[in-house]
Design an enzyme around this catalytic site. Sequence first.
Site: not given
Ligand code: EPZ
Length: 418
Positions: A22-23, A116, A121, A307, A399
């Site tokens: 998915k990701n 989610c 986020r 995850d 999802r």
């Molecule tokens: C991706 O989410 C995945 N989703 C998530 O999987 C996964 O948990 C996550 O990466 C971490 O590996 C998809 O790929 C669709 P991040 P993403 O940006 O991109 C902070 C699932 O269950 N952050 O790496 O949203 C954020 O708050 C999902 O499949 C900022 O502060 O993750 C978090 O604490 C859930 N500012 C951390 O970074 C930003 O602009 C990780 O977020 C962006 C992120």
Amino acid sequence: MEKIVVDGGRKLEGEAHVQGSKNASLPIIGATILTGGENVLHMCPILKDTITACEILNLLGCKTVWQGKTLIIDSGGVCRNEISKCLMNKMRSSIIFLGAILARCGEATVYFPGGCDIGSRPIDLHIASLKKMGVEISESCGELRCRVSGSRIHGAEIFLSFPSVGATENILLAAATARGETVINNAAIEPEIKDLCDYLNKCGAKIFGGGTQVIRIKGVEKLTPCEYNIMPDRIVAATLLCGVAVTGGEVLLNSVRPSHLSSVLPVLADMGCVVRACENTIFLKAKNFLISSSPIRTMPYPGFPTDLQPIMMALACVSRGTTIFVETIFENRFRHVPELRRLGASIKIEGRVAVVEGVKMLRGASVYATDLRGGASLLVAALAAAGKTEIFKVCYIDRGYEKIEQQFSKLGASVFRV
Ligand code: EPZ
């Protein structure tokens, strides 16, 4: 309301094929906007999120057709540059379409994404990076109006304060056809990033270092569509392994990449499972009981994936001993705990730390999925629980998992959807 009903306590055995990721598929679906022609994506999982991604593409003027697990996307007809609030609310990753729409159309209107509820986020890293690349962004009441100043996005040297997966993907999509070179420092190195870079390079992009902490992108004039095989889903693979392990069973997973689970397989071995990994298979055989592992701290790749924290917690609930979980990525990712407690789990939470005392037996109950991986955690726990468990709000699980009840019933579980 649809529910999944599990009659737990059966030992699972057999072979399973792992679905596409998915990701990885979501950013690649977004990247097709850049190519202006017909792309053929094989091993694309049929999920609520990938269907939502197709709705977004269709809204923009693309044509999307599913042929089994192959998704054909023709982005030649892109004629709009706005994603509706309703669609943005459906999934978090809708925000990564922004970089591609801006690169293709020069302007875009989107909204703060939903997805989610595992944390706030924020998208500050996405916005700051796009601004450095010459995008003007104004925000009012959650609406983001974006416009490329000048004729084209330009390259920039970007330093991410956190190796954000989504921000890295958005920058890649904006930079692939930008004027000049972009360097992403402290880029996310998850396998899904490498898959996106491999797809873009197959379309003619010039991206170096995909999957490492420094990615260099030399912007090109044009990308051409291609045919591509999406990588297997490492989180689904691990979920299947955990579902089998919690029942003391054995399974052979094929079409999987063991290297993507380098921080997970040792934990399962630590808990008493026999784990044998070959090139694209993983064999697991569990004992009749699991023992608690050393503390599990979620980290960016290659650390233990956030995850899998909820899913591994389900295993810990019936392991002998105490397991400590530290959730360092998302601030609200223990929402599955109260539901696990309904099944008889013994879990204490203090901030981002959860302490799980293994119990002899979980007991079936009615529980509610709170988010995608939290829902999967409940299903894994239900497979071990004595008696019947009903899991409501299965829409969350759908999802990210293709017919999860069928994946487990093929391994001998008594699980069905009503
Ligand atoms: C991706 O989410 C995945 N989703 C998530 O999987 C996964 O948990 C996550 O990466 C971490 O590996 C998809 O790929 C669709 P991040 P993403 O940006 O991109 C902070 C699932 O269950 N952050 O790496 O949203 C954020 O708050 C999902 O499949 C900022 O502060 O993750 C978090 O604490 C859930 N500012 C951390 O970074 C930003 O602009 C990780 O977020 C962006 C992120």
